[in-house]
Design an enzyme around this catalytic site. Structure first.
Site, PDB file in Angstrom:
ATOM      1  N   ARG A 112       0.857  -1.181   0.000  1.00  0.00           N
ATOM      2  CA  ARG A 112       0.000   0.000   0.000  1.00  0.00           C
ATOM      3  C   ARG A 112       0.897   1.236   0.000  1.00  0.00           C
ATOM      4  O   ARG A 112       1.669   1.447   0.939  1.00  0.00           O
ATOM      5  CB  ARG A 112      -0.912  -0.023   1.241  1.00  0.00           C
ATOM      6  N   ASN A 326      -7.667   1.608   9.352  1.00  0.00           N
ATOM      7  CA  ASN A 326      -6.382   1.898  10.006  1.00  0.00           C
ATOM      8  C   ASN A 326      -6.682   1.936  11.494  1.00  0.00           C
ATOM      9  O   ASN A 326      -7.496   2.756  11.929  1.00  0.00           O
ATOM     10  CB  ASN A 326      -5.854   3.287   9.623  1.00  0.00           C
ATOM     11  N   GLU A 394      -3.797  -0.276   7.825  1.00  0.00           N
ATOM     12  CA  GLU A 394      -2.662   0.116   8.670  1.00  0.00           C
ATOM     13  C   GLU A 394      -2.873  -0.391  10.085  1.00  0.00           C
ATOM     14  O   GLU A 394      -3.983  -0.304  10.621  1.00  0.00           O
ATOM     15  CB  GLU A 394      -2.537   1.652   8.822  1.00  0.00           C
TER      16      GLU A 394
HETATM   17  C1  FCB Z   1      -1.632   7.026  10.548  1.00  0.00           C
HETATM   18  C2  FCB Z   1      -1.236   7.673   9.235  1.00  0.00           C
HETATM   19  C3  FCB Z   1       0.134   7.247   8.753  1.00  0.00           C
HETATM   20  C4  FCB Z   1       1.121   7.208   9.914  1.00  0.00           C
HETATM   21  C5  FCB Z   1       0.572   6.385  11.062  1.00  0.00           C
HETATM   22  C6  FCB Z   1       1.512   6.243  12.226  1.00  0.00           C
HETATM   23  O1  FCB Z   1      -2.650   7.728  11.149  1.00  0.00           O
HETATM   24  O2  FCB Z   1      -2.159   7.317   8.227  1.00  0.00           O
HETATM   25  O3  FCB Z   1       0.545   8.114   7.734  1.00  0.00           O
HETATM   26  O4  FCB Z   1       1.443   8.471  10.308  1.00  0.00           O
HETATM   27  O5  FCB Z   1      -0.626   6.952  11.510  1.00  0.00           O
END
Ligand code: FCB
Length: 490
Positions: A112, A326, A394
């Site tokens: 990604r 995320n 994420e």
């Molecule tokens: C998320 C962001 C990413 C990175 C992580 C730690 O919120 O999408 O870019 O900063 O945190």
């Protein structure tokens, strides 16, 4: 709006990102929340990492790239810790082949990454910079040759500065510019890229950039926050349709920042506050896409201030093919008191106080490790939206372990983090969630927004003086997980 519980490690008021607080001294894990035996994942599961253009590419003004709001912000004294900038970052614009080699070594099958809008359209509209497009095009070809899925984020926060100068996301016209940009990238890469995210964490960049002022463009305005919310929702609807008309078979989603929101007590007021927190934190840009309505997060919906016009609710609909999640931590929500509501405009509109949890251990950025948050959130989204396809876009942790005398990075706490979040995910999947992939944040240590280079989230260590990359113990562990398609017993 109301100040977040920074001391408790809550990264920001609404969003899932990037505010630092002091780590508490809690020992790492007394008892795991989920199974510690071996866990197999379904065949074809995607094992990946995630990155973002501004955080890794560098080359901020090379080959015709325009200035982004992050270039501008980072070049403004006092905005980023230690005066750091993303001018060079991990130099991935030049070293992307090395990065690809890391992914191959880790047996990954999904990557990604995001496209830098000002690298492709330097002033945010009109002229396209072919050198910028070529960079991504070469990368896509090489990923495919390595049998790694290119999983593309169209916008991960680096708005062209020229568009900010014209009003930024609170300006309705930005949605039209974004839609044109989507058409450009769909046309250039859509023959080879089949999986796309329209936005990364809309709640985070709208909140931190326009309300809290801690991220680019650094505005602190409730009005701008409300306007920008609506314009981004409109852009998501229009962008979805633009992408689908250029590439009808593409799978299109967004990566949303999410945190499970727990009431601070059993009182009805706190329970209502937790539901409000959920509405704003998790589905402020999702309920709009899937149901064409704003969720009940605010005391009332200030339609005029938000700039909502007749017909907009239909236009912001986007039947996303998957929901990207995320997730790093949970939120504890309590109702604001009458005095706070009376004295702060923001709490009058959003009468909720939010902070991070305090029971779990903290990572070096101060975020609580709480695997159950992922389990709870994945199941809630599964229930509330009729079992959609989910991708974990994420999850990860900042631990600043460096190389030992022999050059080995023994980051056991990161292995424990991913192990436990994956166990939580597997349990949610066993209970019915349709999850297709997991993307560790992040491939390599990089520029962590307002924190600069002070927080290392990578599976690979970067020596920022030499740009040398070294896979950490966690990267080797993750590589075994990917190749065996299962998490070993701990
Ligand atoms: C998320 C962001 C990413 C990175 C992580 C730690 O919120 O999408 O870019 O900063 O945190």
């Amino acid at each position: 709006m109301v100040a977040a519980g920074a001391a408790a490690g809550l990264p920001s008021f609404f969003s899932g990102c990037s505010k630092h607080s002091e780590p508490a001294n809690v020992p790492f894990h007394s008892a795991p929340q989920f199974s510690s035996s071996e866990i197999a994942f379904p065949k074809g599961f995607y094992w990946g990492t995630a990155t973002a253009a501004y955080q890794i590419e560098g080359a901020w003004n090379e080959d015709g790239k325009g200035e982004s709001i992050w270039d501008h912000f980072a070049h403004t004294p006092g905005k980023i810790k230690n005066g750091d900038t993303g001018d060079v970052a991990c130099d991935s614009y030049h070293r992307w082949r090395e990065d690809l080699a890391l992914m191959r070594e880790m047996n990954l099958n999904s990557y990604r990454f995001s496209l830098s809008w000002p690298r492709i359209q330097p002033s945010g509209s009109g002229t396209v910079n072919s050198k910028g497009l070529d960079y991504y095009s070469r990368m896509v070809d090489s990923l495919l040759a390595a049998r790694i899925r290119p999983f593309v984020t169209v916008f991960h926060w680096d708005l062209p500065q020229a568009l900010e100068d014209a009003g930024g996301w609170p300006n309705r016209d930005t949605a039209a510019r974004y839609t044109d940009y989507v058409q450009v990238v769909a046309k250039a890469l859509g023959d080879r890229v089949s999986d796309w995210m329209l936005f990364n964490e809309p709640t985070a960049f709208v909140d931190l950039g326009y309300l809290e002022g801690e991220h680019a463009p650094g505005r602190k305005s409730l009005f701008d926050f409300l306007r920008a919310s609506h314009v981004v929702n409109m852009a998501q609807g229009a962008g979805f349709h633009a992408l689908k008309s250029a590439c009808p078979t593409a799978r299109v989603g967004t990566a949303f920042s999410m945190s499970s929101c727990e009431p601070a007590s059993d009182s009805d007021a706190d329970k209502l506050a937790a539901e409000r927190a959920h509405a704003i934190t998790n589905v402020w840009f999702l309920e709009t896409a899937l149901r064409g309505r704003y969720p009940d997060g605010l005391a009332f919906l200030p339609e005029t201030v938000m700039g909502i016009k007749a017909g907009d609710m239909e236009k912001m609909r986007a039947p996303l093919d998957f929901i990207g999640i995320n997730l790093y931590y949970r939120i504890i929500a309590a109702a604001s008191g009458a005095m706070e509501r009376a004295t702060h405009a923001e709490e009058w509109l959003f009468p909720v106080k939010m902070e991070g949890g305090r029971q779990g251990p903290k990572t070096d950025i101060g975020w609580e490790v709480w695997p159950k948050a992922l389990y709870d959130m994945v199941l809630r989204i599964t229930r509330d939206y009729d079992r959609p396809v989910i991708e974990i876009t994420e999850s990860g942790c900042s631990y600043n372990d460096g190389p030992d005398g022999g050059g080995v990075i023994r980051d056991e706490r990161r292995i424990a983090y991913h192990r436990e979040y994956l166990a939580a995910l597997a349990k949610a999947m066993a209970e019915g969630a349709d999850v297709r992939g997991y993307h560790a944040w992040t491939l390599l240590d990089n520029f962590e927004w307002a924190e600069g280079f002070g927080q290392r989230f990578g599976l690979a260590y970067v020596d920022f003086k030499t740009q040398k990359r070294t896979i950490k113990d966690s990267g080797h562990w993750y590589g075994r997980v990917a190749s065996e398609n299962k998490v070993p017993a701990s």
